[in-house]
Design a protein around this motif. Structure first.
Motif, PDB file in Angstrom:
ATOM      1  N   GLU A  49       0.831  -1.213   0.000  1.00 57.36           N
ATOM      2  CA  GLU A  49       0.000   0.000   0.000  1.00 57.36           C
ATOM      3  C   GLU A  49       0.864   1.262   0.000  1.00 57.36           C
ATOM      4  O   GLU A  49       0.555   2.243  -0.674  1.00 57.36           O
ATOM      5  CB  GLU A  49      -0.921   0.001   1.232  1.00 57.36           C
ATOM      6  CG  GLU A  49      -1.964  -1.105   1.238  1.00 57.36           C
ATOM      7  CD  GLU A  49      -2.916  -1.001   0.058  1.00 57.36           C
ATOM      8  OE1 GLU A  49      -3.481   0.091  -0.153  1.00 57.36           O
ATOM      9  OE2 GLU A  49      -3.075  -2.005  -0.661  1.00 57.36           O
ATOM     10  N   ARG A  89      -0.761   4.693  -1.195  1.00 57.37           N
ATOM     11  CA  ARG A  89      -1.948   4.732  -0.333  1.00 57.37           C
ATOM     12  C   ARG A  89      -1.477   4.731   1.126  1.00 57.37           C
ATOM     13  O   ARG A  89      -1.529   3.701   1.810  1.00 57.37           O
ATOM     14  CB  ARG A  89      -2.853   3.546  -0.651  1.00 57.37           C
ATOM     15  CG  ARG A  89      -3.340   3.541  -2.106  1.00 57.37           C
ATOM     16  CD  ARG A  89      -4.094   2.280  -2.470  1.00 57.37           C
ATOM     17  NE  ARG A  89      -3.239   1.098  -2.539  1.00 57.37           N
ATOM     18  CZ  ARG A  89      -2.535   0.721  -3.605  1.00 57.37           C
ATOM     19  NH1 ARG A  89      -2.573   1.455  -4.709  1.00 57.37           N
ATOM     20  NH2 ARG A  89      -1.797  -0.366  -3.576  1.00 57.37           N
ATOM     21  N   THR A  93      -4.053   3.704   4.056  1.00 54.54           N
ATOM     22  CA  THR A  93      -4.259   2.259   4.147  1.00 54.54           C
ATOM     23  C   THR A  93      -2.995   1.563   4.641  1.00 54.54           C
ATOM     24  O   THR A  93      -3.061   0.592   5.402  1.00 54.54           O
ATOM     25  CB  THR A  93      -4.657   1.689   2.775  1.00 54.54           C
ATOM     26  OG1 THR A  93      -5.679   2.497   2.207  1.00 54.54           O
ATOM     27  CG2 THR A  93      -5.142   0.265   2.891  1.00 54.54           C
TER      28      THR A  93
END
Length: 938
Positions: free
Chosen positions: A488, A493, A496
């Motif tokens: 992630e 991201r 996350t």
């Protein structure tokens, strides 16, 4: 008359040799190439002959083979084969209707040859190519010796080659002019051998390629033959390491011809030498040779082996050993390795001999191989550990499948550590095929994850498969969620990633898996730092360090060092990372070592250690090259180092390569960092076009950073550079917006975290104020930036601020103040050998030279100067805006400042001012527009 020889493409890796050889191709000198068979003498002569023919020379060539050495005048016939028959008929002795028998007849033949060459050289220069002096027949050799002694007076150039041993001088140089230049053809370096093999087809696996390079020892003929044989060999059905590259029969015949006449005792001793990695007379005696000196005497006389004063035995060429082993019968090899295993105490060498002595399943041999693999791994030799563990798996009895699979799994792990990704994937895939054990299957999947490098974003299936295998077992789920968090993060991201890392830490706590919990907490700290939460990052790091106690992993220590770098604790960060590279710190795999080296380059460039950073970047490049695994991270590190102490042009090329590589792999984190490196490399020289390109790269980094929710000091530094790039392009309003955006990030930080990044923003603030004509506030902001940096170990940042300060003082006509500030910057950069910044300082100093109109024009900023040039060239405001990709309003505002600084009131007066300081005048607006439009978009 002479067609260009075939195969005249310049040989790989021979550029310098060809240059030297061309210098010798004169009638008063001549060329003699020496070297062993296959080293490439003929290839060099091919190129020289083709170049000579293309230049209009007449090329007469002979390339005899050993069988022709007994044929009288065979070489002479070759040389005369392209001479027209009607011309040759004018010199009857050369027709060789009868072989000259008397001295008078031989003299007539030699004299006719001299007269023919004089006739030929009257029409065109003549090049005699004698490829293989050692195989010339004696009558031709006598004639050629007669001719070459007269080559200078005949206007004939001689280019010859003689086969010799490595490092030996020619024995037949009397067949060349007395002034001949003798050049030894050297072995090719490994990278040239790799390119050579790639040209003839696909490259073999990394380990096999390295072995071919080792066996060929730079001989291109040997390398081609070995690679061809390896490519044609059927792939082994086993999953372990590849076998030795096969030695084709043609090479064996060539290499072993001198051994055929040796007595049996000598051949047996040679085979022992060939099978031992470090043969000595003592080892041969321990292996059963009663008198090693006597046994090797004839082989030594023939030059097949050499024996040092300390008893070390060395074969003439590494491939000779491989050929001896390939030629031996299986029972002979088993007997030799059995004897060597009994005579060898060193565990790795002994285990290899045991494996060769027992080519079948054997539990005891497998155990010895596994133990030797542990020794190799502790020595920092993961590739050797892989080879031995794979052999251990192969020797483990089929009746013990669980142990066999465990060893195969260990082999995969060692291969991954060594950067042998293909071998690691093959072994791990074998585990997934054969094992139903959840723990083994999860571990195999994690090894596969290690081999994908930065392309983790595409490896979600591996993680999902692992979760299915793990069931509800927290000890298996924890490392999988750790990998999910890494995926992630690289995918951009960060939110996350933080959640997945926390989940991994919690599962590891439940499973009492301290190591995974420590790694997960370290990852939490990294993600929180990237998101601009240093308090949360420090808390996670502190807990991880407490849990790890004395067993702190390299990755945890690396994360701690980079957290210290964010806090501007550069000396502490440097000490911590440097310690990881200490040979006594414990063995790291290729990926870990690369991560440590990249971290060290980041620290060194921040510390202003320009030369050291370039050296470390070279280590990164060599590491990935040796592993056969190209990595954009190495290009990123090299770009940082070049920007600090090398060439910004080279830095921009490397950074672009890193950007492209990271984008292809889906690594958003390092894509952003590489974009920042690209922007910095383009911005630093101070050119207008570079600033425009830098702005594009940094705008893309800004977009990605915002999507990834990045708020760390590196993000702010990129925004500060973006402000500077926008200001140089005349985008003042956008620059102010970016500045405000960056301030919102830094306002959320606890002091003094990121103080260096805040100082970079102060510098950008000063430049923005200067662009608005607010000189005093601009100087005040730059003074604040310099004051902050005086207390921080960031000398290159301080130098950049001083350079910007000097430029603002210069534009304000405060020349003494500008000189003083630039002198400070120069002293810093000279000490650090920061070449790109020294060039920037030199530019500013040149603008300080007194002058009237020229001085005023130099007071313009880069964006003002570009607008002035275009307008002076006749461009309208709309055309200027289109050329520079800015608004018409921006052009109008910039033009007003230009008028005020130059003291003019019209476009005509502006043109006169520009022409007055530029002898060639301003560029046409159309030309500048075309240049501006070719700036590539990121």
């Amino acid at each position: 008359m002479q067609p260009a020889p075939s195969g005249s493409t310049p040989p790989i890796g021979r550029g310098l040799l060809l240059t030297e050889a061309r210098g010798a191709l004169r009638p008063d000198r001549g060329l003699l190439l020496t070297g062993p068979a296959g080293i490439g003498k003929s290839a060099v002569l091919d190129v020289l002959a083709a170049e000579a023919a293309a230049a209009g020379m007449l090329v007469l060539r002979s390339a005899p083979i050993p069988e022709e050495s007994v044929l009288p005048y065979a070489a002479l016939s070759d040389l005369l084969s392209c001479v027209p028959a009607d011309l040759l008929a004018q010199y009857p002795p050369l027709l060789l209707r009868t072989q000259p028998g008397t001295a008078q007849e031989r003299l007539a033949l030699h004299t006719a040859a001299v007269r023919l060459l004089r006739t030929l050289s009257a029409d065109a220069s003549v090049l005699l190519v004698l490829d293989g002096l050692q195989d010339l027949d004696l009558p031709s050799a006598a004639l050629l010796s007669f001719l070459t002694r007269r080559a200078g007076t005949l206007a004939v150039t001689v280019a010859a080659a003689e086969r010799t041993g490595s490092g030996e001088s020619a024995l037949r140089n009397r067949l060349c002019p007395p002034t001949v230049v003798e050049l030894a053809v050297p072995p090719l370096p490994d990278d040239a051998i790799e390119e050579l093999i790639a040209r003839q087809g696909s490259l073999p696996p990394v380990r096999e390629l390295r072995r071919i390079q080792q066996l060929s020892a730079g001989n291109p003929f040997y390398a081609r033959e070995l690679a061809l044989a390896a490519g044609n060999r059927p792939q082994p059905g086993g999953r372990w390491a590849e076998e030795e590259p096969p030695v084709p029969r043609r090479l064996r015949n060539l290499l072993l011809a001198p051994t055929r006449a040796l007595p049996p005792q000598s051949r047996s001793a040679l085979l022992l030498v060939a099978c031992s990695p470090q043969p000595t007379l003592g080892l041969l005696h321990a292996a059963g040779v009663a008198d090693p000196v006597a046994a090797l005497a004839e082989a030594e006389r023939l030059g097949l082996v050499s024996v040092s004063a300390h008893g070390r035995v060395r074969l003439r060429h590494p491939l000779l050993g491989a050929a001896l082993q390939a030629e031996a019968l299986l029972r002979e090899r088993i007997a030799v390795h059995t004897a060597l295993a009994e005579a060898t105490a060193e565990p790795v060498a002994r285990a290899r001999h045991l494996a060769q002595a027992h080519p079948r399943e054997d539990a005891q041999v497998a155990a010895a191989l596994a133990a030797a693999a542990d020794v190799a791994r502790h020595r920092g030799e993961p590739d050797t550990a892989y080879e031995l563990t794979a052999l251990a798996a192969e020797h483990t009895p089929a009746a013990d499948p669980r142990r066999r699979t465990a060893r195969l799994l260990a082999a995969a792990a060692h291969a991954a550590d060594a950067g042998l990704h293909e071998d690691a994937r093959r072994s791990a895939a074998g585990v997934l095929t054969d094992s139903a054990d959840p723990a083994q299957r999860v571990r195999a999947r994690m090894i596969l994850l290690e081999t994908v490098g930065q392309a983790l974003d595409e490896a979600g299936g591996l993680i999902q498969g692992g979760l299915a295998d793990a069931g509800d077992d927290p000890s298996l789920l924890a490392p999988l969620y750790f990998w999910s968090a890494v995926r992630e993060l690289l995918g951009g991201r960060t939110g996350t990633a933080a959640a997945e890392a926390q989940r991994a830490a919690a599962l590891a706590f439940t499973a009492e898996d301290r190591a995974t919990r420590v790694e997960a907490l370290g990852l939490v700290a990294t993600v929180q730092g990237l998101r601009g939460n240093p308090v949360a990052a420090d808390a996670a790091l502190e807990l991880a360090l407490q849990l790890a106690a004395a067993e702190q992993s390299a990755s945890l220590l690396r994360r701690l060092a980079l957290a210290q770098l964010d806090a501007d604790q550069v000396p502490q960060a440097r000490r911590r990372v440097t310690a990881l590279l200490d040979p006594g710190a414990g063995a790291e795999g290729v990926e870990d070592t690369l991560a440590t080296l990249v971290a060290l380059v980041r620290i060194q460039t921040r510390a202003g250690e320009c030369r050291q950073a370039l050296t470390t970047a070279e280590r990164c490049t060599a590491l990935v090259a040796d592993a056969g695994q190209p990595s954009p991270l190495a290009a990123y590190a090299a770009a940082l180092a070049e920007t600090a102490g090398g060439s910004t042009t080279r830095a921009a090329e490397l950074a672009q390569r890193a950007v492209d590589g990271c984008a292809a792999a889906g690594d958003r984190l390092y894509q952003v960092r590489a974009l920042g490196a690209l922007g910095s490399a383009l911005l630093l020289p101070g050119g207008a076009e570079g600033a425009a390109r830098a702005g594009e790269a940094l705008q893309r980094a800004r977009e990605l950073s915002e999507a990834m929710e990045l708020a760390d000091p590196d993000t702010v530094r990129r925004l500060a550079d973006l402000v500077e790039a926008l200001l140089q392009s005349g985008e003042t309003a956008e620059a102010r917006a970016v500045l405000a955006e960056a301030r919102r990030l830094t306002d959320a930080w606890p002091a003094p975290w990121g103080a260096g990044a805040v100082a970079a923003l102060d510098r950008a603030e000063g430049l923005a104020l200067a662009a608005l004509g607010r000189t005093e506030p601009a100087i005040a902001a730059l003074r604040v930036s310099a004051s902050r940096l005086q207390d921080l170990p960031l000398p290159l940042e301080l130098a950049r601020t001083l350079i910007a300060w000097g430029a603002v003082e210069r534009r304000a006509r405060h020349r003494a103040a500008a000189r003083a500030v630039l002198d400070q910057a120069g002293a810093i950069c000279r000490t650090l050998r920061a070449e790109p910044l020294l060039l920037r300082i030199q530019q500013e100093r040149e603008r300080l030279e007194p002058g009237d109109r020229a001085c005023a024009v130099d007071d313009l900023t880069a964006s003002e100067h570009r607008v002035a040039e275009l307008v002076a060239g006749g461009a309208t405001n709309r055309e200027v805006a289109a050329a520079l990709f800015v608004s018409i309003k921006t052009v109008e505002g910039t033009l007003s400042r230009v008028y005020r600084k130059l003291g003019v009131r019209s476009r005509t007066a502006l043109a006169r001012a520009v022409v007055a300081v530029s002898p060639t005048g301003p560029p046409p607006a159309e030309a500048f527009t075309q240049r501006a439009r070719v700036v590539p978009l990121m």
